[in-house]
Design a protein around this motif. Structure first.
Motif, PDB file in Angstrom:
ATOM      1  N   GLU A 185      73.330 -31.676  42.254  1.00  0.00           N
ATOM      2  CA  GLU A 185      73.818 -30.410  41.695  1.00  0.00           C
ATOM      3  C   GLU A 185      73.111 -29.225  42.347  1.00  0.00           C
ATOM      4  OE1 GLU A 185      75.929 -27.658  39.990  1.00  0.00           O
ATOM      5  OE2 GLU A 185      76.396 -29.782  39.810  1.00  0.00           O
ATOM      6  N   ALA A 186      71.818 -29.350  42.566  1.00  0.00           N
ATOM      7  CA  ALA A 186      71.064 -28.281  43.221  1.00  0.00           C
ATOM      8  C   ALA A 186      71.564 -28.057  44.648  1.00  0.00           C
ATOM      9  CB  ALA A 186      69.570 -28.613  43.229  1.00  0.00           C
ATOM     10  N   GLN A 187      71.868 -29.128  45.357  1.00  0.00           N
ATOM     11  CA  GLN A 187      72.390 -28.996  46.720  1.00  0.00           C
ATOM     12  C   GLN A 187      73.777 -28.353  46.724  1.00  0.00           C
ATOM     13  OE1 GLN A 187      71.949 -33.071  48.007  1.00  0.00           O
ATOM     14  NE2 GLN A 187      69.998 -32.630  49.025  1.00  0.00           N
ATOM     15  N   ARG A 188      74.621 -28.705  45.756  1.00  0.00           N
ATOM     16  CA  ARG A 188      75.945 -28.080  45.658  1.00  0.00           C
ATOM     17  C   ARG A 188      75.818 -26.591  45.370  1.00  0.00           C
ATOM     18  NH1 ARG A 188      77.335 -33.089  43.252  1.00  0.00           N
ATOM     19  NH2 ARG A 188      76.851 -32.303  41.168  1.00  0.00           N
ATOM     20  N   ALA A 189      74.921 -26.225  44.454  1.00  0.00           N
ATOM     21  CA  ALA A 189      74.716 -24.819  44.117  1.00  0.00           C
ATOM     22  C   ALA A 189      74.196 -24.042  45.330  1.00  0.00           C
ATOM     23  CB  ALA A 189      73.744 -24.694  42.944  1.00  0.00           C
ATOM     24  N   GLU A 190      73.287 -24.645  46.063  1.00  0.00           N
ATOM     25  CA  GLU A 190      72.735 -24.002  47.261  1.00  0.00           C
ATOM     26  C   GLU A 190      73.828 -23.790  48.313  1.00  0.00           C
ATOM     27  OE1 GLU A 190      69.605 -25.394  50.571  1.00  0.00           O
ATOM     28  OE2 GLU A 190      68.857 -25.444  48.508  1.00  0.00           O
TER      29      GLU A 190
ATOM     30  N   GLU B 197      78.933 -18.076  49.664  1.00  0.00           N
ATOM     31  CA  GLU B 197      79.181 -16.747  49.097  1.00  0.00           C
ATOM     32  C   GLU B 197      78.499 -15.662  49.919  1.00  0.00           C
ATOM     33  OE1 GLU B 197      77.955 -16.829  45.024  1.00  0.00           O
ATOM     34  OE2 GLU B 197      79.562 -18.212  44.445  1.00  0.00           O
ATOM     35  N   ARG B 198      77.256 -15.923  50.325  1.00  0.00           N
ATOM     36  CA  ARG B 198      76.532 -14.932  51.138  1.00  0.00           C
ATOM     37  C   ARG B 198      77.235 -14.694  52.466  1.00  0.00           C
ATOM     38  NH1 ARG B 198      71.451 -17.934  50.494  1.00  0.00           N
ATOM     39  NH2 ARG B 198      70.955 -17.634  48.326  1.00  0.00           N
ATOM     40  N   SER B 199      77.724 -15.749  53.085  1.00  0.00           N
ATOM     41  CA  SER B 199      78.384 -15.570  54.383  1.00  0.00           C
ATOM     42  C   SER B 199      79.721 -14.842  54.218  1.00  0.00           C
ATOM     43  CB  SER B 199      78.573 -16.905  55.091  1.00  0.00           C
ATOM     44  OG  SER B 199      79.485 -17.703  54.388  1.00  0.00           O
TER      45      SER B 199
END
Length: 133
Positions: A110-115, A121-123
């Motif tokens: 889940e942490a990897q998916r969120a990252e 989103e940033r890109s």
């Protein structure tokens, strides 16, 4: 006039970390002194038998254990896994699939998916650079 390049050295524990092995499992002669950058490069390029054996069978440092189990170092701590584990112990845990291992793998996934979502989103939100960078 050319300046003589100084030899860059590190503590054996730092070199062991860079080699991905547990420092206490390395031979006495490795732990006895300092390791130069050239010596570390030579160990990485052509590992001696003791290094190949440690990488193959362990005991492995926390980061290697966490990677092989697919969990974070924090996940190991939450499961109270504080000692280095061997390859056989890691395989036994994978086979057993205890509840904590399943839970920590889900947390890491889940942490990897969120990252990944945040990176995307940033890109997308990054304004175009007029300089073309």
């Amino acid at each position: 006039m050319t300046r003589q390049r100084s030899i860059q050295t590190m503590k054996p524990a730092t070199a062991a970390k860079k080699l991905g092995v547990h420092p206490d499992a390395t031979p006495d002669e490795f732990r006895a002194g300092v390791v130069s950058r050239d010596e570390l490069d030579a160990l990485q390029a052509d590992p001696p038998e003791w290094l190949r054996e440690l990488r193959r069978n362990g005991p492995h440092p926390r980061q290697v254990v966490a990677d092989r189990l697919g969990v974070s170092i924090s996940g190991l701590a939450r499961a109270e896994i504080t000692e280095p584990l061997t390859t056989a112990q890691i395989a036994a845990l994978k086979e057993e699939q205890p509840e904590w291992l399943r839970r920590e793998r889900n947390i890491r996934a889940e942490a990897q998916r969120a990252e990944a979502r945040l990176r995307a989103e940033r890109s997308e939100n990054r304004p175009d650079d007029p300089a073309g960078r």
